[in-house]
Design a protein around this motif. Structure first.
Motif, short mmCIF file in Angstrom:
data_model
loop_
_atom_site.label_atom_id
_atom_site.label_comp_id
_atom_site.label_asym_id
_atom_site.label_seq_id
_atom_site.Cartn_x
_atom_site.Cartn_y
_atom_site.Cartn_z
N LEU A 74 -8.55 9.83 -0.45
CA LEU A 74 -9.35 9.49 0.64
C LEU A 74 -8.96 7.83 1.09
CD1 LEU A 74 -11.23 10.35 2.95
CD2 LEU A 74 -13.10 9.46 1.50
N LYS A 75 -8.50 7.26 0.13
CA LYS A 75 -7.91 5.87 0.40
C LYS A 75 -6.75 5.84 1.00
CE LYS A 75 -10.09 3.73 -3.87
NZ LYS A 75 -10.01 3.07 -4.99
N ILE A 76 -5.81 6.92 0.59
CA ILE A 76 -4.64 7.21 1.44
C ILE A 76 -4.81 7.61 2.66
CG2 ILE A 76 -2.46 8.34 1.19
CD1 ILE A 76 -2.71 8.01 -1.94
N ALA A 77 -5.74 8.62 2.74
CA ALA A 77 -5.84 9.07 4.31
C ALA A 77 -6.41 7.83 5.31
CB ALA A 77 -6.98 10.16 4.15
N LYS A 78 -7.30 7.00 4.77
CA LYS A 78 -7.87 5.99 5.53
C LYS A 78 -6.77 5.02 5.84
CE LYS A 78 -12.74 6.05 4.10
NZ LYS A 78 -13.71 5.58 3.17
N ALA A 79 -5.73 4.86 4.81
CA ALA A 79 -4.66 3.87 5.19
C ALA A 79 -3.56 4.11 6.37
CB ALA A 79 -3.62 3.59 4.05
N GLN A 80 -3.63 5.63 6.60
CA GLN A 80 -2.88 6.02 7.68
C GLN A 80 -3.19 5.43 9.12
OE1 GLN A 80 -0.31 8.24 7.76
NE2 GLN A 80 0.05 8.32 10.16
N VAL A 81 -4.47 4.99 8.91
CA VAL A 81 -4.80 4.09 10.37
C VAL A 81 -4.10 2.77 10.54
CG1 VAL A 81 -6.91 3.13 11.51
CG2 VAL A 81 -7.14 5.15 10.26
N GLN A 82 -3.59 2.13 9.64
CA GLN A 82 -3.01 1.04 9.44
C GLN A 82 -1.44 1.03 9.64
OE1 GLN A 82 -5.98 -0.01 6.18
NE2 GLN A 82 -5.31 -2.15 6.89
N VAL A 83 -0.92 2.18 8.75
CA VAL A 83 0.47 2.29 8.47
C VAL A 83 0.75 3.72 8.23
CG1 VAL A 83 0.27 1.90 6.03
CG2 VAL A 83 2.46 1.51 7.16
N SER A 84 2.10 3.86 8.72
CA SER A 84 2.45 5.32 8.51
C SER A 84 2.59 5.96 7.10
CB SER A 84 3.85 5.84 9.40
OG SER A 84 4.27 7.02 9.00
N ASN A 272 0.87 7.52 -11.21
CA ASN A 272 -0.58 8.27 -11.51
C ASN A 272 -1.60 7.62 -11.01
OD1 ASN A 272 -0.69 7.20 -13.96
ND2 ASN A 272 -0.73 9.01 -14.98
N ARG A 273 -1.51 6.49 -10.42
CA ARG A 273 -2.76 5.65 -9.98
C ARG A 273 -2.12 4.70 -8.89
NH1 ARG A 273 -2.59 0.26 -10.96
NH2 ARG A 273 -1.62 -0.28 -13.24
N LEU A 274 -3.18 4.17 -7.97
CA LEU A 274 -2.75 3.34 -7.11
C LEU A 274 -2.70 1.92 -7.69
CD1 LEU A 274 -5.19 4.41 -4.02
CD2 LEU A 274 -2.79 4.99 -4.23
N PRO A 275 -1.94 1.09 -7.13
CA PRO A 275 -1.82 -0.37 -7.51
C PRO A 275 -3.07 -0.81 -7.35
CG PRO A 275 -0.56 -0.04 -5.39
CD PRO A 275 -1.08 1.34 -5.90
N THR A 276 -3.32 -1.96 -8.14
CA THR A 276 -4.68 -2.50 -7.99
C THR A 276 -4.67 -3.43 -6.65
OG1 THR A 276 -3.56 -4.50 -9.30
CG2 THR A 276 -4.90 -2.81 -10.61
N TYR A 277 -3.51 -3.88 -6.07
CA TYR A 277 -3.56 -4.55 -4.95
C TYR A 277 -3.32 -3.38 -3.78
CZ TYR A 277 1.33 -4.30 -6.72
OH TYR A 277 2.40 -4.02 -7.64
N TRP A 278 -3.73 -2.24 -3.77
CA TRP A 278 -3.54 -1.27 -2.86
C TRP A 278 -3.77 -1.78 -1.42
CZ3 TRP A 278 -0.93 2.79 -1.06
CH2 TRP A 278 -1.22 3.64 -0.10
N ASP A 279 -4.87 -2.17 -1.35
CA ASP A 279 -5.38 -2.60 0.01
C ASP A 279 -4.36 -3.92 0.51
OD1 ASP A 279 -7.35 -0.85 0.50
OD2 ASP A 279 -8.94 -2.12 -0.75
#
Length: 292
Positions: A74-84, A272-279
């Motif tokens: 869901l975090k990845i889906a939400k990121a689509q609003v900011q970047v492709s 297999n995990r997002l980076p701690t600085y994903w946002d």
């Protein structure tokens, strides 16, 4: 008196309905029964489709919609609003059929956000029987409805061009598949570009510390930046992440992904995990795309 009472009753009923009617308070399921949970409305950034810098993420993370705190999809889906965003799914070192309930929900959420989804397929450097690869491609197309295929463990030498040309043509001829990404992780023979074997080739997959000393192939400036991608792990902090992305832009590479996960971690998997600085990574790419 009877008619007057009737009109008083009618006026009261209309007033009650006007005050208490909320047209969006319930959604209706396919069975015709009301659901108290509204369907989320998803919007996408008008910039996303034309972003100069895009995210290509190996999404080798199990989807957990039943655990919102750990639901990285869901975090990845939400990121689509900011970047492709292009996400590579890998259910079990390839496809399994049918996708279980968690994968079905995860794919639904990614599609709702217009994230491009690719299915992971290993080619064992061109030594895997091509019939096996095609069968897995068929499974992704039918059961997962992905947008394209990510051919991993891809050969980079000219001797295997025919093998990958055959696969690319097969993939592109099979709806709904539209995109082919080859992960050589190093410099491929230019034939993979001139013969349009892949839409995008991954020219670097390695430790962040190795990126600065990497010598990109001389042909890079002659092609559109979307033909190239890099995947970097073990970037310890946001500063190293930003430096890695800056260098990718300078080197004419459009698709990027940087993580602080490491192959020498306990699970030996840097994807297999997002980076701690994903946002922070998403915001940084968005900022770069907004520059003139």
């Amino acid at each position: 008196m009877r008619n007057a009472a009737f009109f008083v009753f009618l006026f009261a009923a209309i007033f009650f309905l006007a005050v208490n009617f909320h047209p969006f308070s319930a959604q209706w399921t396919a069975s015709g029964t009301p659901s108290s949970t509204p369907t989320p409305i998803t919007t996408t950034s008008p910039i996303a489709a034309t972003d100069r810098i895009k995210l290509l993420i190996p999404l080798y993370i199990y989807p957990m919609p039943y655990n919102p705190a750990a639901y990285d999809w869901l975090k990845i889906a939400k990121a689509q609003v900011q970047v492709s965003v292009t996400a590579v799914i890998n259910p079990n070192n390839g496809a399994i059929a049918p996708p279980n309930r968690d994968y079905a929900q995860g794919l639904k959420d990614l599609r709702a956000a217009h994230v491009t989804v690719l299915g992971y397929v290993s080619t064992r450097y061109g030594d895997r029987p091509i019939a096996e690869v095609k069968a897995e491609v068929d499974l992704y197309a039918k059961a997962y409805q992905v947008d394209g295929i990510f051919l991993d463990e891809a050969a980079s030498n000219a001797e295997k061009l025919e093998y990958y040309q055959t696969l690319s043509s097969y993939i592109k001829a099979k709806p709904p598949l539209k995109q082919v990404v080859l992960n050589q992780g190093t410099q491929p023979d230019e034939g993979y570009l001139t013969r349009s074997v892949a839409d995008t080739v991954i020219i670097f997959e390695n430790y962040a510390k190795e990126w600065s000393g990497y010598q990109p192939p001389s042909y890079l400036p002659h092609y559109d930046p979307t033909r190239f991608a890099m995947l970097i792990h073990s970037a310890a902090d946001p500063a190293m992440m930003q430096q890695s992305i800056d260098l990718a832009v300078a080197r004419h590479v459009a698709y990027v992904y940087v993580t602080d996960d490491r192959p020498d971690a306990e699970d030996a998997d840097p994807w297999n995990r997002l980076p701690t600085y994903w946002d922070a990574e998403v915001r940084y790419i968005q900022t770069l795309n907004q520059r003139p």
